[in-house]
Design an enzyme around this catalytic site. Structure first.
Site, PDB file in Angstrom:
ATOM      1  N   CYS A  45       0.266  -3.219   2.716  1.00  0.00           N
ATOM      2  CA  CYS A  45       1.345  -4.201   2.289  1.00  0.00           C
ATOM      3  C   CYS A  45       0.266  -5.429   1.579  1.00  0.00           C
ATOM      4  O   CYS A  45      -0.295  -6.047   2.149  1.00  0.00           O
ATOM      5  CB  CYS A  45       2.316  -4.546   3.019  1.00  0.00           C
ATOM      6  SG  CYS A  45       3.636  -5.835   2.407  1.00  0.00           S
ATOM      7  N   CYS A  93       8.928  -2.871   3.034  1.00  0.00           N
ATOM      8  CA  CYS A  93       7.755  -2.742   4.263  1.00  0.00           C
ATOM      9  C   CYS A  93       8.639  -2.977   5.576  1.00  0.00           C
ATOM     10  O   CYS A  93       9.408  -4.111   5.464  1.00  0.00           O
ATOM     11  CB  CYS A  93       6.998  -4.114   4.111  1.00  0.00           C
ATOM     12  SG  CYS A  93       5.641  -4.270   5.162  1.00  0.00           S
ATOM     13  N   CYS A 117       7.556   6.158  -5.247  1.00  0.00           N
ATOM     14  CA  CYS A 117       7.029   5.785  -6.456  1.00  0.00           C
ATOM     15  C   CYS A 117       7.140   4.182  -5.944  1.00  0.00           C
ATOM     16  O   CYS A 117       7.917   3.070  -6.036  1.00  0.00           O
ATOM     17  CB  CYS A 117       8.451   5.739  -7.076  1.00  0.00           C
ATOM     18  SG  CYS A 117       7.949   5.292  -9.072  1.00  0.00           S
TER      19      CYS A 117
HETATM   20 FE    FE Z   1       4.635  -6.142   4.333  1.00  0.00          FE
END
Ligand code: FE
Length: 128
Positions: A45, A93, A117
């Site tokens: 992330c 996330c 995606c």
């Molecule tokens: Fe994150």
């Protein structure tokens, strides 16, 4: 790391990262260098660094966005997104809540059949 204020995110992220991760933006297709990333490693992330995808699950979908058939266990949350007149499954996330992209049921059939995606803007690649 999960409970930052909007102004903290705004100051820490680039404008492009902020637009995708915190405002559910979408990068232009074909714009991410990660489309061409073929090395072994982890895709993390860009907001909080959480490990999201293993390079083993990346594949070329032809969509113009980095595509994966599987996320790491527990790394992402999925919820219905009814914006823009479509019903899609939004992927965020699990650690920081940042918007990553969407998941579609048209991935490689020999795998999970899913296509995560992803916006490359929302990811950081760490080579092994
Ligand atoms: Fe994150």
């Amino acid at each position: 790391m999960a409970d930052k204020t909007d102004s903290e995110w705004k100051s820490e992220l680039t404008p492009a990262q902020y637009a995708v991760l915190r405002q559910c933006g979408t990068e232009p297709p074909g714009s991410s260098p990660l489309n061409y990333e073929k090395r072994a490693g982890e895709f993390n992330c860009a907001g909080c660094g959480a490990e999201l995808f293993d390079s083993k699950t990346k594949y070329e979908s032809g969509s113009g966005w980095p595509s994966f058939y599987e996320a790491k266990p527990g790394a992402v949350n999925i919820k219905a997104d009814r914006s823009h007149g479509m019903v899609r499954d939004e992927v965020t996330c699990a650690a920081c809540g940042g918007h990553l992209g969407h998941v579609f049921p048209d991935g490689p059939r020999e795998t999970t059949g899913l296509r995560y995606c992803m916006n490359g803007t929302a990811l950081k690649f760490e080579p092994k």
